[in-house]
Design an enzyme around this catalytic site. Structure first.
Site: not given
Ligand SMILES: [Zn+2]
Length: 399
Positions: A246, A336, A338, A367
């Site tokens: 809600g 990173c 990824c 990513h």
């Molecule tokens: Zn990344």
């Protein structure tokens, strides 16, 4: 088959583990949204590599297309979508009522929840009009955004649909009020949601042939006494966990208050799911108040527009369409791990987005989801080491 173990506390923040028949979920956990049995733009294989632990699909959308009977025939939602890890289904209350409320109050925005984006916004035009939802004690009648056909949901029917879909955790049908509803209406709606919760639980127990867990939903809008009452009432029922649904108010400050009213009455030994939160700022705030699970379309929706999460960016965002990235050889985020950042440059991502190439959506979504998953891993560790506040400071301290 379902259980929750609280492993550590850092003040009100919690680290735990939910066990389901399809594996465990380490909490706090972000849940990618797979409305129509797919997380938009990426495969379940990508999700496994990202480290996603659980997906939330939507009962309302899957009922309209392709229908729970077909999914059941195909072996259930796990088999249908090729994901043999934990799954949750949302009941559809939010979708039905935000569609209705948007029409009733003449706002298009809060109902921008349709899986096809702009093409369907004609159905929720910003012209003020009669709600598209007819509500009575027994259930709710609504009009399909797809073809205008009339449908009816009751608490019992939603359990039946979710039984057929077969997710590990299912949510009950609730009446979701908007920030535009006054105290009186929000109170009435909350009481109805409580009566529906009891009916849903009764139906769930009657059909206990499948090992699913069921979460109750706490309503009460941005009103102190209503949230407390709803948290109290729902936690007294025999649910396996609790979702907070809600209206969370009209500002971040109000949302924090709502959580401070709602979370303390809940028992420590069951998981709490906040529906629909995904901004980095909010993530720290909700986890530090004791939320274990939260889902949001934001990471994948932003990815499709070329907005990428980065630790250094303004509001943790990078707009890859900006000309400054035209010949930038760096990955989206240095450090990173990824798939996207290990293999491609900002220049390549920008080129794909500008050329409307489909691969852009996949790479950007990978990513953004990985960014959140790795943040969640760090948050879980920091709770166990009782240094969540330090991690938060580190994230919000900009050079
Ligand atoms: Zn990344």
């Amino acid at each position: 088959m379902f259980s929750f173990k609280l492993l550590a506390n850092d003040k009100a923040a919690r680290a735990g583990e939910i066990i389901t028949p399809h594996g465990s979920i380490h909490t706090p956990s972000f849940i990618p949204v797979g409305t129509l049995a797919t997380v938009k733009g990426i495969s379940v294989n990508d999700l496994r590599r990202i480290g996603s632990q659980v997906i939330i699909a939507n009962t309302y959308h899957l009922h309209l297309q392709p229908g729970e009977d077909l999914i059941e025939t195909m072996g259930g939602l796990h088999q249908f979508m090729g994901w043999d890890e934990p799954l949750i289904t949302d009941s559809g209350g939010f979708q039905i009522f935000s569609l209705g409320a948007a029409k009733e109050h003449g706002v298009g925005k809060i109902a921008s929840i349709f899986p096809y984006g702009k093409n369907h916004e004609g159905h929720i035009s910003s012209k003020k009009g009669k709600s598209l939802v007819n509500l009575d004690e027994d259930g709710v009648e609504f009009i399909s955004y797809r073809n205008g056909a009339r449908h009816r949901f009751t608490p019992e029917l939603v359990i039946e649909i979710e039984r057929k879909l077969g997710a590990d955790i299912i949510l009950v049908l609730d009446e979701c009020t908007s920030p535009f509803h006054d105290y009186e209406y929000t109170s009435k709606a909350m009481d109805r949601t409580h009566r529906w919760a009891i009916r849903a639980l009764k139906e769930f127990k009657r059909t206990s042939f499948k090992s699913q867990a069921i979460f109750g939903i706490i309503q009460g809008g941005a009103y102190h006494d209503l949230r407390k009452k709803s948290a109290q009432f729902i936690s007294e029922q025999d649910f396996d966990g609790y979702a907070i649904g809600g209206s969370l108010g009209k500002s971040t400050k109000e949302m924090h208050k709502v959580l401070e009213w709602t979370l303390p009455p809940l028992p420590q030994d069951k998981p709490r799911h906040l529906l629909g939160i995904g901004e980095i700022e909010d993530i720290f705030e909700v986890i530090s108040r004791g939320v274990d699970l939260f889902d949001c379309v934001l990471p994948t929706r932003l990815a499709r527009t070329g907005t990428l999460f980065t630790k250094e960016g303004e509001r943790f965002r990078m707009h890859i369409r900006n000309a400054q990235y035209t010949n930038d050889p760096q990955p989206i985020e240095n450090g990173c791990d990824c798939y996207t950042c290990r293999n491609f440059s900002r220049a390549y991502l920008r080129h794909l987005i500008m050329a409307n190439e489909l691969l852009a959506i996949q790479l950007a979504s990978i990513h953004n989801l990985y960014f959140l998953e790795s943040l969640m891993r760090r948050i879980r560790t920091s709770i166990k080491e009782k240094r969540l506040a330090e991690l938060k400071k580190e994230w919000f301290l900009k050079a």
